[in-house]
Write an enzyme that holds these catalytic residues in place. Sequence first.
Site, PDB file in Angstrom:
ATOM      1  N   HIS A 123       1.129  -1.319   0.216  1.00  0.00           N
ATOM      2  CA  HIS A 123       0.014   0.224   0.060  1.00  0.00           C
ATOM      3  C   HIS A 123       0.894   1.435   0.036  1.00  0.00           C
ATOM      4  CE1 HIS A 123      -2.585   2.896   1.867  1.00  0.00           C
ATOM      5  NE2 HIS A 123      -3.632   2.215   1.451  1.00  0.00           N
ATOM      6  N   ASP A 200       3.513  -4.455   7.923  1.00  0.00           N
ATOM      7  CA  ASP A 200       2.190  -3.526   7.851  1.00  0.00           C
ATOM      8  C   ASP A 200       0.954  -4.706   7.912  1.00  0.00           C
ATOM      9  OD1 ASP A 200      -0.092  -2.590   6.976  1.00  0.00           O
ATOM     10  OD2 ASP A 200       0.578  -1.513   5.078  1.00  0.00           O
ATOM     11  N   GLN A 203      -4.356  -5.159   6.965  1.00  0.00           N
ATOM     12  CA  GLN A 203      -5.266  -5.927   6.416  1.00  0.00           C
ATOM     13  C   GLN A 203      -5.239  -7.342   7.289  1.00  0.00           C
ATOM     14  OE1 GLN A 203      -7.503  -5.096   4.605  1.00  0.00           O
ATOM     15  NE2 GLN A 203      -6.781  -3.288   3.853  1.00  0.00           N
ATOM     16  N   LYS A 226     -10.232  -0.956  10.594  1.00  0.00           N
ATOM     17  CA  LYS A 226     -10.444  -1.938   9.864  1.00  0.00           C
ATOM     18  C   LYS A 226     -10.679  -3.324  10.556  1.00  0.00           C
ATOM     19  CE  LYS A 226      -7.044  -0.275   6.557  1.00  0.00           C
ATOM     20  NZ  LYS A 226      -7.827   0.305   5.172  1.00  0.00           N
ATOM     21  N   CYS A 364      -5.028   2.534  -3.767  1.00  0.00           N
ATOM     22  CA  CYS A 364      -3.564   2.996  -3.129  1.00  0.00           C
ATOM     23  C   CYS A 364      -2.352   1.894  -3.399  1.00  0.00           C
ATOM     24  CB  CYS A 364      -3.717   3.425  -1.321  1.00  0.00           C
ATOM     25  SG  CYS A 364      -4.889   4.845  -1.435  1.00  0.00           S
TER      26      CYS A 364
HETATM   27  N1  7TS Z   1      -1.563  -0.774   4.528  1.00  0.00           N
HETATM   28  C1  7TS Z   1      -2.480  -1.451   4.015  1.00  0.00           C
HETATM   29  C2  7TS Z   1      -2.133  -2.768   3.630  1.00  0.00           C
HETATM   30  C3  7TS Z   1      -3.635  -0.883   3.792  1.00  0.00           C
HETATM   31  O1  7TS Z   1      -4.425  -1.728   3.189  1.00  0.00           O
HETATM   32  C4  7TS Z   1      -4.072   0.199   4.091  1.00  0.00           C
HETATM   33  C5  7TS Z   1      -5.299   1.024   4.065  1.00  0.00           C
HETATM   34  C6  7TS Z   1      -2.946   1.061   4.862  1.00  0.00           C
HETATM   35  C7  7TS Z   1      -1.774   0.579   5.131  1.00  0.00           C
HETATM   36  C8  7TS Z   1      -3.295   2.626   5.575  1.00  0.00           C
HETATM   37  O2  7TS Z   1      -4.286   2.509   6.457  1.00  0.00           O
HETATM   38  P1  7TS Z   1      -4.850   3.907   7.307  1.00  0.00           P
HETATM   39  O3  7TS Z   1      -5.641   3.225   8.333  1.00  0.00           O
HETATM   40  O4  7TS Z   1      -3.642   4.357   7.854  1.00  0.00           O
HETATM   41  O5  7TS Z   1      -5.175   4.547   6.151  1.00  0.00           O
HETATM   42  N2  7TS Z   1      -6.186   0.226   2.874  1.00  0.00           N
HETATM   43  C9  7TS Z   1      -7.038   0.866   2.286  1.00  0.00           C
HETATM   44  C10 7TS Z   1      -7.778   0.262   1.181  1.00  0.00           C
HETATM   45  O6  7TS Z   1      -7.556  -0.737   1.061  1.00  0.00           O
HETATM   46  N3  7TS Z   1      -8.976   0.874   0.785  1.00  0.00           N
HETATM   47  O7  7TS Z   1      -8.638   1.924   1.730  1.00  0.00           O
HETATM   48  C11 7TS Z   1      -7.816   1.992   2.695  1.00  0.00           C
END
Ligand code: 7TS
Length: 406
Positions: A123, A200, A203, A226, A364
């Site tokens: 991501h 990371d 997910q 999430k 992303c």
């Molecule tokens: N890493 C992964 C693997 C992700 O899927 C996401 C967000 C992030 C980092 C960032 O997370 P945040 O909570 O700091 O924003 N993924 C997604 C997605 O798949 N669609 O919207 C956000």
Amino acid sequence: MPFDINKIRKHFPILEEKINNNSLIYFDNAATSQKPLQVIERIIDYYKKENCNIHRGVHTLSQKATRAFEETRVKVKEFINAESSHEVVFTKGTTESINLVANSLGEKLLQEGDEVLVSAMEHHSNLVPWQMVCKKKKAHMKVIPFNDKGEIILEVFKPLLNSRTKILALSHISNALGTINPVKEMIAMAHEKDIPVLIDGAQAAAHIEIDVQALDCDFYCFSGHKMYAPMGSGVLFGKQEFLEMMEPYQGGGEMVDTVTFEETTYNELPFKFEAGTPNVESILGMGAAIDFVREYDLHEIRKHEEELLKYGTEALSRIEGLKIYGTAKEKSGIISFLLDGIHPYDAGTILDQLGIEVRTGHHCAQPVMDRYLIPGTVRVSFAIYNTMKEIDKLVGGLDTVKKMLG
Ligand code: 7TS
């Protein structure tokens, strides 16, 4: 508690909502999950009965809020099996957790000519912060490729680790492809060369078991939102030895011990990394989300989502002209696909008319789309409350999409 899908769904009031006069079918869980009543009520309760800034207050209310906040830290420690709650830093999400490490550890470890190793399925949150620190330190970002199925091959990965590699930053699960990476093996291989590893886990949390001691990762990052928790709650797990040698990422209140104009000494872990007033209600909400998940056996949740993945993959594969991107052997409940000759955005718009919420675009993870030479995909991602019936409706919806646009 026994895994009863009808009872589970009742915990999520939003599932009663109508979208364009249809029952909501929520398949955008990789972006954010919906929240159970327990989490929503925890936030309301906090503001009704406990609201106060935390730490150092002598009065009862502040002590109450502080206790609840620190009890949540212990809950998180147990949830990820960290050795100590000092290793649990609260952030606003995965992005902030990764930026903290990229800045603070990157600053410490990286020198000109060094390398940061990431995978081609990250991501942007696990790419851009590393790119920024590499630019600053004149270091390079190296990339682990993946095969057509969306799998990292260990024999390809191993030779990329060398004496210049200072950090390995890797997703546990790809948000665009659903691949579950062999992180345990990759961490062990990196450690053979004394390379620290950041995982990371955005997910992964609440979908598969996280055991940071079994993984032996040096850092693990995830977002509360999430995993059924509120927006603005996140975690950075870091091994104590690393967190101790790293400089604070931000300065301000709470993170200090003594301050004079000449010099400041820092607070102990984990407070050294928690400058300013945290998002107290979201963190407490995350505690309630962990309690909710723990009411079920995580293996039962995983089994349910695996069944959805299998059923969904088989059902979608039967649709003529539909191609799935990400067919790794080890996958979580994420299916990315394209319909021949139909732009993902158009498909998503029609599905929305039917009350089916899917994500479209590059998610992303632009390098993943570049790898397949596609502009983006339609992505469905499952959570604890999704059902096979909803997948049947998606299949019907895609039939409508094809009739209208095909
Ligand atoms: N890493 C992964 C693997 C992700 O899927 C996401 C967000 C992030 C980092 C960032 O997370 P945040 O909570 O700091 O924003 N993924 C997604 C997605 O798949 N669609 O919207 C956000």
